[in-house]
Design a protein around this motif. Sequence first.
Motif, PDB file in Angstrom:
ATOM      1  N   UNK A   1      80.596 -11.205  16.110  1.00 38.97           N
ATOM      2  CA  UNK A   1      79.386 -10.800  16.816  1.00 38.97           C
ATOM      3  C   UNK A   1      79.619  -9.609  17.727  1.00 38.97           C
ATOM      4  N   UNK A   2      80.859  -9.244  17.961  1.00 39.32           N
ATOM      5  CA  UNK A   2      81.171  -8.137  18.855  1.00 39.32           C
ATOM      6  C   UNK A   2      80.773  -6.808  18.217  1.00 39.32           C
ATOM      7  N   UNK A   3      80.506  -5.791  19.029  1.00 42.03           N
ATOM      8  CA  UNK A   3      80.136  -4.485  18.475  1.00 42.03           C
ATOM      9  C   UNK A   3      81.232  -3.955  17.566  1.00 42.03           C
ATOM     10  N   UNK A   4      80.882  -3.344  16.434  1.00 40.19           N
ATOM     11  CA  UNK A   4      81.893  -2.819  15.518  1.00 40.19           C
ATOM     12  C   UNK A   4      82.636  -1.646  16.125  1.00 40.19           C
ATOM     13  N   UNK A   5      83.846  -1.432  15.662  1.00 39.75           N
ATOM     14  CA  UNK A   5      84.619  -0.297  16.131  1.00 39.75           C
ATOM     15  C   UNK A   5      83.917   0.993  15.730  1.00 39.75           C
ATOM     16  N   UNK A   6      83.980   1.994  16.585  1.00 37.67           N
ATOM     17  CA  UNK A   6      83.343   3.264  16.279  1.00 37.67           C
ATOM     18  C   UNK A   6      81.853   3.259  16.501  1.00 37.67           C
ATOM     19  N   UNK A   7      81.347   2.236  17.206  1.00 34.41           N
ATOM     20  CA  UNK A   7      79.907   2.189  17.472  1.00 34.41           C
ATOM     21  C   UNK A   7      79.514   3.310  18.429  1.00 34.41           C
ATOM     22  N   UNK A   8      78.253   3.693  18.350  1.00 36.22           N
ATOM     23  CA  UNK A   8      77.743   4.732  19.226  1.00 36.22           C
ATOM     24  C   UNK A   8      77.766   4.268  20.674  1.00 36.22           C
ATOM     25  N   UNK A   9      78.296   5.103  21.558  1.00 34.77           N
ATOM     26  CA  UNK A   9      78.273   4.794  22.986  1.00 34.77           C
ATOM     27  C   UNK A   9      76.948   5.298  23.561  1.00 34.77           C
ATOM     28  N   UNK A  10      76.308   4.444  24.353  1.00 34.42           N
ATOM     29  CA  UNK A  10      74.996   4.769  24.906  1.00 34.42           C
ATOM     30  C   UNK A  10      74.974   4.360  26.374  1.00 34.42           C
ATOM     31  N   UNK A  11      74.336   5.163  27.214  1.00 30.73           N
ATOM     32  CA  UNK A  11      74.214   4.801  28.619  1.00 30.73           C
ATOM     33  C   UNK A  11      73.032   5.530  29.230  1.00 30.73           C
TER      34      UNK A  11
ATOM     35  N   UNK B   1      82.540  13.086  22.107  1.00 29.71           N
ATOM     36  CA  UNK B   1      83.469  13.270  23.231  1.00 29.71           C
ATOM     37  C   UNK B   1      84.260  11.995  23.472  1.00 29.71           C
ATOM     38  N   UNK B   2      85.465  12.147  23.965  1.00 35.33           N
ATOM     39  CA  UNK B   2      86.314  10.988  24.206  1.00 35.33           C
ATOM     40  C   UNK B   2      85.699  10.091  25.258  1.00 35.33           C
ATOM     41  N   UNK B   3      85.850   8.775  25.063  1.00 37.85           N
ATOM     42  CA  UNK B   3      85.369   7.814  26.047  1.00 37.85           C
ATOM     43  C   UNK B   3      86.163   7.978  27.335  1.00 37.85           C
ATOM     44  N   UNK B   4      85.575   7.566  28.432  1.00 40.31           N
ATOM     45  CA  UNK B   4      86.225   7.734  29.731  1.00 40.31           C
ATOM     46  C   UNK B   4      87.566   7.000  29.784  1.00 40.31           C
ATOM     47  N   UNK B   5      87.609   5.837  29.124  1.00 39.38           N
ATOM     48  CA  UNK B   5      88.853   5.076  29.188  1.00 39.38           C
ATOM     49  C   UNK B   5      89.888   5.583  28.192  1.00 39.38           C
ATOM     50  N   UNK B   6      89.539   6.626  27.403  1.00 38.83           N
ATOM     51  CA  UNK B   6      90.506   7.223  26.484  1.00 38.83           C
ATOM     52  C   UNK B   6      91.217   8.412  27.113  1.00 38.83           C
ATOM     53  N   UNK B   7      90.738   8.856  28.258  1.00 40.67           N
ATOM     54  CA  UNK B   7      91.332  10.039  28.866  1.00 40.67           C
ATOM     55  C   UNK B   7      92.651   9.675  29.544  1.00 40.67           C
ATOM     56  N   UNK B   8      93.592  10.600  29.522  1.00 36.07           N
ATOM     57  CA  UNK B   8      94.901  10.371  30.118  1.00 36.07           C
ATOM     58  C   UNK B   8      95.087  11.298  31.314  1.00 36.07           C
TER      59      UNK B   8
ATOM     60  N   UNK C   1      71.433  18.859  22.852  1.00 37.28           N
ATOM     61  CA  UNK C   1      72.775  18.560  22.360  1.00 37.28           C
ATOM     62  C   UNK C   1      73.800  19.235  23.262  1.00 37.28           C
ATOM     63  N   UNK C   2      74.951  18.577  23.425  1.00 38.04           N
ATOM     64  CA  UNK C   2      76.051  19.144  24.203  1.00 38.04           C
ATOM     65  C   UNK C   2      77.338  19.028  23.397  1.00 38.04           C
ATOM     66  N   UNK C   3      78.204  20.027  23.544  1.00 39.91           N
ATOM     67  CA  UNK C   3      79.538  20.009  22.939  1.00 39.91           C
ATOM     68  C   UNK C   3      80.574  19.998  24.047  1.00 39.91           C
ATOM     69  N   UNK C   4      81.667  19.251  23.845  1.00 35.77           N
ATOM     70  CA  UNK C   4      82.696  19.217  24.879  1.00 35.77           C
ATOM     71  C   UNK C   4      83.519  20.504  24.843  1.00 35.77           C
ATOM     72  N   UNK C   5      84.483  20.587  25.727  1.00 33.95           N
ATOM     73  CA  UNK C   5      85.229  21.838  25.901  1.00 33.95           C
ATOM     74  C   UNK C   5      86.211  22.112  24.777  1.00 33.95           C
ATOM     75  N   UNK C   6      86.487  21.125  23.928  1.00 41.32           N
ATOM     76  CA  UNK C   6      87.524  21.304  22.906  1.00 41.32           C
ATOM     77  C   UNK C   6      86.985  21.421  21.488  1.00 41.32           C
ATOM     78  N   UNK C   7      85.846  20.790  21.199  1.00 41.90           N
ATOM     79  CA  UNK C   7      85.330  20.813  19.827  1.00 41.90           C
ATOM     80  C   UNK C   7      83.822  21.064  19.833  1.00 41.90           C
TER      81      UNK C   7
END
Length: 434
Positions: A48-58, A272-279, A341-347
């Motif tokens: 029942x959990x959201x599938x991997x790669x699901x769209x992030x929405x907020x 864009x990378x999720x916030x918790x993916x940033x190093x 639409x917005x593009x991040x700084x790398x792609x």
Amino acid sequence: APLAVSIVLTPLAGVAVRRPTPKGATDRGVPRALAVRCRTAAASSPADAPPLGATRVWHCPPPEKTRKAQQACSTISKLPPHVLGDGGLDPATQSPQNQQAYLGSLAERFLPVNLSYAAGDVRVLNVDPPVFAIPRFVPADECDAIVAIAKGGKKLVRNVKRIDLGAKLPAPVADGAPALVQRLAELSENCKNFVRCDGAWLEGHVASAWGTEAGLKHRPPSGAFAFEMPSLCVTARGKTSDVLPDAYDADAANAIGSQRRAICRVFLSDPPAADDDRDDGSNDDATNDASNEGTPDIDRDAYSLKFDILDLALAPAKGTAIVAFPAFADGAVDERAACRVRANATTPTVWMDFPIAVGLDEGGIRKPVSMSDVVVEKVGTEANVGDAARSRNRQEWRADVKGAEGETEEATTEGAAVAEAARKKLDELEKQGL
């Protein structure tokens, strides 16, 4: 654990955000707000959990600058933040009655849809105006192949270039793959399986209606639906586009004889990378108090698509289709569906639009009635209108109740009855302020 959510047809404080009704919206039969009521129900299994790669929405905070008058809109029904955090609302969690009520509202004001499409992977991202997400609409490897041909292009709006696909249609998408025109036609047919139009589709092959560079080749018959030429678009790295022209304004739509009623926007590049993916150390427990509380902060600007008036930001996974409805059933533009639409700084952000248009009636989209169109005429003259006339009427009634001299007893009795009726009438007029 994910929470089950019920859509109900009653307003709910804190969920439905009411705004002033836009110009011309009163004649579109805007129903009561579709609110969202949540009930706690833990997921029964990991499936029942959201599938991997699901769209992030907020939700994004409203802009600091006051909205302009033309941005005001009718009732907006949003989903709670925790539902968006799970990737949106799964329609399958709703009762059949709630689903039918929602589908009825969509069919009346926008277009019918198939909520069970894609083996139940459809997610609702906003209730009203409706926004849907369909994951894995295009395979990831095919997305990469299409991105590889996204070179050059002409300006569509600021920071958006549209690639001319005319010369690329006969060529294969990739080695050993079908021709691009065949694949785009297949994807258009897949869109048909989700958006159930309330009229007849234009006869013939899907691609036969496409214009040379964009739009439709010919003006479609009234009420006939057709896919416009798909548009491959790019926003360069670090750029944010202006509002996308998803629907035509009334004059442009009347000139070409059609209006875009729905748009299926497929994102072909990585989000864009999720916030918790940033190093960058921002998620360390020592520096992120919110993480210690189990609710980590998110980068609210790390979106690929944003609906400004809805304050809704999305980071669609590669291959995800976002379906929205830029115009109402009467052809009038729904300002609430405006997005950028917005593009991040790398792609860069690369996407493909599949617009669904419908032929307009002979009269086209009618201009909404406003007070400037209302002509007020003064009926009568000062002799029979206003306080002076009402005063004279009262004097005439008083004159009627006075008996004439020299009348017979029978006439006097009859006159008294008339006078009594006149007095009663006069009292009624005075009570009414006349």
